[in-house]
Scaffold this motif. Sequence first.
Motif, PDB file in Angstrom:
ATOM      1  N   ASP A 119       0.836  -1.187   0.000  1.00 13.86           N
ATOM      2  CA  ASP A 119       0.000   0.000   0.000  1.00 13.86           C
ATOM      3  C   ASP A 119       0.879   1.249   0.000  1.00 13.86           C
ATOM      4  OD1 ASP A 119      -2.759   1.288   0.704  1.00 13.86           O
ATOM      5  OD2 ASP A 119      -1.383   2.066   2.230  1.00 13.86           O
ATOM      6  N   PRO A 120       0.667   2.163  -0.924  1.00  9.53           N
ATOM      7  CA  PRO A 120       1.521   3.360  -0.991  1.00  9.53           C
ATOM      8  C   PRO A 120       1.503   4.189   0.289  1.00  9.53           C
ATOM      9  CG  PRO A 120       0.250   3.113  -3.021  1.00  9.53           C
ATOM     10  CD  PRO A 120      -0.286   2.103  -2.057  1.00  9.53           C
ATOM     11  N   ALA A 121       0.348   4.318   0.921  1.00 17.75           N
ATOM     12  CA  ALA A 121       0.270   5.110   2.148  1.00 17.75           C
ATOM     13  C   ALA A 121       1.084   4.468   3.266  1.00 17.75           C
ATOM     14  CB  ALA A 121      -1.187   5.280   2.571  1.00 17.75           C
ATOM     15  N   GLN A 122       1.012   3.151   3.371  1.00 16.90           N
ATOM     16  CA  GLN A 122       1.801   2.459   4.389  1.00 16.90           C
ATOM     17  C   GLN A 122       3.289   2.542   4.057  1.00 16.90           C
ATOM     18  OE1 GLN A 122       0.705   1.306   7.271  1.00 16.90           O
ATOM     19  NE2 GLN A 122       2.800   0.789   7.864  1.00 16.90           N
ATOM     20  N   GLU A 188      -4.260 -22.068   3.118  1.00 15.91           N
ATOM     21  CA  GLU A 188      -5.246 -23.055   2.686  1.00 15.91           C
ATOM     22  C   GLU A 188      -5.310 -24.266   3.621  1.00 15.91           C
ATOM     23  OE1 GLU A 188      -4.074 -20.542  -0.766  1.00 15.91           O
ATOM     24  OE2 GLU A 188      -2.996 -21.569   0.844  1.00 15.91           O
ATOM     25  N   ALA A 189      -4.236 -24.519   4.376  1.00 15.44           N
ATOM     26  CA  ALA A 189      -4.185 -25.670   5.274  1.00 15.44           C
ATOM     27  C   ALA A 189      -4.937 -25.434   6.581  1.00 15.44           C
ATOM     28  CB  ALA A 189      -2.738 -26.032   5.577  1.00 15.44           C
ATOM     29  N   ILE A 190      -5.326 -24.193   6.849  1.00 14.64           N
ATOM     30  CA  ILE A 190      -6.056 -23.891   8.085  1.00 14.64           C
ATOM     31  C   ILE A 190      -7.503 -24.339   7.919  1.00 14.64           C
ATOM     32  CG2 ILE A 190      -6.806 -22.074   9.659  1.00 14.64           C
ATOM     33  CD1 ILE A 190      -4.393 -20.414   8.704  1.00 14.64           C
ATOM     34  N   ASP A 191      -7.924 -25.329   8.711  1.00 18.82           N
ATOM     35  CA  ASP A 191      -9.301 -25.791   8.577  1.00 18.82           C
ATOM     36  C   ASP A 191     -10.198 -25.331   9.715  1.00 18.82           C
ATOM     37  OD1 ASP A 191      -8.314 -27.372  10.576  1.00 18.82           O
ATOM     38  OD2 ASP A 191      -8.642 -29.284   9.559  1.00 18.82           O
ATOM     39  N   ALA A 192      -9.644 -24.619  10.683  1.00 15.71           N
ATOM     40  CA  ALA A 192     -10.453 -24.025  11.745  1.00 15.71           C
ATOM     41  C   ALA A 192     -11.221 -22.824  11.190  1.00 15.71           C
ATOM     42  CB  ALA A 192      -9.556 -23.569  12.896  1.00 15.71           C
ATOM     43  N   PRO A 193     -12.382 -22.513  11.774  1.00 21.04           N
ATOM     44  CA  PRO A 193     -13.082 -21.300  11.334  1.00 21.04           C
ATOM     45  C   PRO A 193     -12.275 -20.053  11.666  1.00 21.04           C
ATOM     46  CG  PRO A 193     -14.147 -22.255  13.263  1.00 21.04           C
ATOM     47  CD  PRO A 193     -13.121 -23.244  12.810  1.00 21.04           C
ATOM     48  N   VAL A 194     -12.197 -19.154  10.703  1.00 15.85           N
ATOM     49  CA  VAL A 194     -11.426 -17.915  10.854  1.00 15.85           C
ATOM     50  C   VAL A 194     -12.387 -16.742  10.749  1.00 15.85           C
ATOM     51  CG1 VAL A 194      -9.521 -16.524   9.949  1.00 15.85           C
ATOM     52  CG2 VAL A 194      -9.433 -19.028   9.769  1.00 15.85           C
ATOM     53  N   LEU A 195     -12.187 -15.753  11.614  1.00 15.93           N
ATOM     54  CA  LEU A 195     -12.953 -14.517  11.528  1.00 15.93           C
ATOM     55  C   LEU A 195     -11.985 -13.350  11.453  1.00 15.93           C
ATOM     56  CD1 LEU A 195     -15.635 -12.974  11.589  1.00 15.93           C
ATOM     57  CD2 LEU A 195     -15.463 -12.943  14.094  1.00 15.93           C
ATOM     58  N   LEU A 196     -12.159 -12.510  10.449  1.00 18.29           N
ATOM     59  CA  LEU A 196     -11.371 -11.298  10.262  1.00 18.29           C
ATOM     60  C   LEU A 196     -12.215 -10.106  10.677  1.00 18.29           C
ATOM     61  CD1 LEU A 196     -10.055 -12.340   6.772  1.00 18.29           C
ATOM     62  CD2 LEU A 196      -8.547 -11.856   8.689  1.00 18.29           C
ATOM     63  N   ILE A 197     -11.748  -9.372  11.695  1.00 21.41           N
ATOM     64  CA  ILE A 197     -12.486  -8.220  12.216  1.00 21.41           C
ATOM     65  C   ILE A 197     -11.698  -6.946  11.927  1.00 21.41           C
ATOM     66  CG2 ILE A 197     -13.485  -7.156  14.263  1.00 21.41           C
ATOM     67  CD1 ILE A 197     -13.564  -9.898  15.582  1.00 21.41           C
ATOM     68  N   GLN A 198     -12.389  -5.921  11.475  1.00 26.71           N
ATOM     69  CA  GLN A 198     -11.733  -4.637  11.246  1.00 26.71           C
ATOM     70  C   GLN A 198     -12.651  -3.502  11.662  1.00 26.71           C
ATOM     71  OE1 GLN A 198     -11.972  -5.446   6.789  1.00 26.71           O
ATOM     72  NE2 GLN A 198     -11.996  -3.189   6.784  1.00 26.71           N
ATOM     73  N   GLY A 199     -12.063  -2.349  11.916  1.00 28.19           N
ATOM     74  CA  GLY A 199     -12.824  -1.158  12.218  1.00 28.19           C
ATOM     75  C   GLY A 199     -13.180  -0.422  10.940  1.00 28.19           C
ATOM     76  N   ALA A 200     -14.367   0.144  10.904  1.00 30.19           N
ATOM     77  CA  ALA A 200     -14.808   0.854   9.704  1.00 30.19           C
ATOM     78  C   ALA A 200     -13.956   2.085   9.419  1.00 30.19           C
ATOM     79  CB  ALA A 200     -16.270   1.264   9.856  1.00 30.19           C
ATOM     80  N   GLU A 201     -13.320   2.647  10.462  1.00 32.10           N
ATOM     81  CA  GLU A 201     -12.528   3.858  10.289  1.00 32.10           C
ATOM     82  C   GLU A 201     -11.028   3.572  10.229  1.00 32.10           C
ATOM     83  OE1 GLU A 201     -14.316   6.491   9.741  1.00 32.10           O
ATOM     84  OE2 GLU A 201     -16.133   5.345  10.189  1.00 32.10           O
ATOM     85  N   SER A 202     -10.639   2.315  10.106  1.00 36.72           N
ATOM     86  CA  SER A 202      -9.219   1.955  10.071  1.00 36.72           C
ATOM     87  C   SER A 202      -8.591   2.324   8.729  1.00 36.72           C
ATOM     88  CB  SER A 202      -9.058   0.453  10.320  1.00 36.72           C
ATOM     89  OG  SER A 202      -9.409   0.135  11.647  1.00 36.72           O
ATOM     90  N   PRO A 204      -7.222   2.102   5.079  1.00 34.09           N
ATOM     91  CA  PRO A 204      -7.712   1.228   4.017  1.00 34.09           C
ATOM     92  C   PRO A 204      -6.895  -0.043   3.813  1.00 34.09           C
ATOM     93  CG  PRO A 204      -7.794   3.514   3.311  1.00 34.09           C
ATOM     94  CD  PRO A 204      -7.070   3.507   4.621  1.00 34.09           C
ATOM     95  N   VAL A 205      -5.610  -0.009   4.142  1.00 31.66           N
ATOM     96  CA  VAL A 205      -4.786  -1.193   3.943  1.00 31.66           C
ATOM     97  C   VAL A 205      -5.306  -2.384   4.745  1.00 31.66           C
ATOM     98  CG1 VAL A 205      -3.121  -0.634   5.795  1.00 31.66           C
ATOM     99  CG2 VAL A 205      -2.396  -2.036   3.852  1.00 31.66           C
ATOM    100  N   ILE A 206      -5.972  -2.137   5.860  1.00 36.93           N
ATOM    101  CA  ILE A 206      -6.502  -3.233   6.673  1.00 36.93           C
ATOM    102  C   ILE A 206      -7.545  -4.030   5.900  1.00 36.93           C
ATOM    103  CG2 ILE A 206      -7.884  -3.782   8.716  1.00 36.93           C
ATOM    104  CD1 ILE A 206      -4.983  -3.200   9.355  1.00 36.93           C
ATOM    105  N   GLY A 207      -8.442  -3.327   5.234  1.00 36.96           N
ATOM    106  CA  GLY A 207      -9.436  -4.013   4.424  1.00 36.96           C
ATOM    107  C   GLY A 207      -8.818  -4.768   3.261  1.00 36.96           C
ATOM    108  N   ALA A 208      -7.789  -4.185   2.670  1.00 37.02           N
ATOM    109  CA  ALA A 208      -7.112  -4.847   1.547  1.00 37.02           C
ATOM    110  C   ALA A 208      -6.428  -6.129   2.011  1.00 37.02           C
ATOM    111  CB  ALA A 208      -6.095  -3.898   0.925  1.00 37.02           C
ATOM    112  N   ILE A 209      -5.792  -6.093   3.181  1.00 40.35           N
ATOM    113  CA  ILE A 209      -5.154  -7.291   3.731  1.00 40.35           C
ATOM    114  C   ILE A 209      -6.206  -8.359   4.003  1.00 40.35           C
ATOM    115  CG2 ILE A 209      -3.935  -8.223   5.746  1.00 40.35           C
ATOM    116  CD1 ILE A 209      -2.515  -5.466   5.937  1.00 40.35           C
ATOM    117  N   ALA A 210      -7.308  -7.963   4.625  1.00 33.25           N
ATOM    118  CA  ALA A 210      -8.366  -8.924   4.940  1.00 33.25           C
ATOM    119  C   ALA A 210      -8.916  -9.579   3.685  1.00 33.25           C
ATOM    120  CB  ALA A 210      -9.486  -8.222   5.714  1.00 33.25           C
ATOM    121  N   GLU A 211      -9.058  -8.799   2.631  1.00 30.60           N
ATOM    122  CA  GLU A 211      -9.586  -9.347   1.376  1.00 30.60           C
ATOM    123  C   GLU A 211      -8.653 -10.413   0.811  1.00 30.60           C
ATOM    124  OE1 GLU A 211     -11.065  -7.749  -3.011  1.00 30.60           O
ATOM    125  OE2 GLU A 211     -10.722  -6.340  -1.376  1.00 30.60           O
ATOM    126  N   VAL A 212      -7.364 -10.152   0.837  1.00 26.61           N
ATOM    127  CA  VAL A 212      -6.390 -11.118   0.310  1.00 26.61           C
ATOM    128  C   VAL A 212      -6.381 -12.396   1.156  1.00 26.61           C
ATOM    129  CG1 VAL A 212      -3.929 -11.540  -0.072  1.00 26.61           C
ATOM    130  CG2 VAL A 212      -4.957  -9.366  -0.770  1.00 26.61           C
TER     131      VAL A 212
END
Length: 251
Positions: A119-122, A188-202, A204-212
């Motif tokens: 991310d350019p800002a980071q 891909e080897a992680i078979d446990a349920p995963v939850l990605l939590i982010q703040g709406a005001e964080s 933007p790179v946080i959302g991009a990381i979560a998406e990937v």
Amino acid sequence: MSGIHLRHWPGDADRPALALHPMMGSGAVFDRMAAALDGRLDLRGFDMPGHGKSGPWEGAEVDFHTAVTRVAASMIERPLDLIGHSMGATVALRIAVAAPEAVRSLTLIEPVLFAAAPDPAQDALDARLAELLATGEDQEAARVFLSAWGLPGMRVGPEAAAQIRLVAETGPTLREDAARILRPGGLEAIDAPVLLIQGAESPPVIGAIAEVLAARLSDVGRAVVPGASHMLPLTHAAEVAGLVGVNLDRA
């Protein structure tokens, strides 16, 4: 590693859990979240070296991220619910990739694995921090860092000025994936349920990381907390606890 301050929020002995805090914080970040969980988990944690009530970081044969990962791994005796925030979330993810059988559920709150989504800002922030540290302006570097990743109006004291050097030391892992958390087949080897939590005001790179990350995980959910920024376990503890509970139900 000696001098590590351990934390314990007692709860259901049949649901052991481990919480991993962010840089420039301590395990106390999870006090409110743990209270809101109301004993549903037997939650443990620790203060990273140079943080909270732990002793100073004096270097080791490994880098800081690896050292913290080893401390966390040493606290896992059976499959558990793993919760991490910020840098702590990258440690949790590193453990889950290396030993998926050790994880019952995985909750990642704003993982700062910048290698996943450059991310350019980071990049600009990291370059500014490097410039300040190179000229010995540690206090200003801490202020700049916390203006992006801390609480509004957060006081920048001598402790933060010392910790900013540790933040810089995590660069190879977080920016370059020196620990190979993103290696082929790892997520891909992680078979446990995963939850990605982010703040709406964080940032933007946080959302991009979560998406990937979400695109590569087999059992994953995402949640955005309205009005929250990076330090949401402190500012929105009840909401975070509720989301953690949802992920526990999935395990």
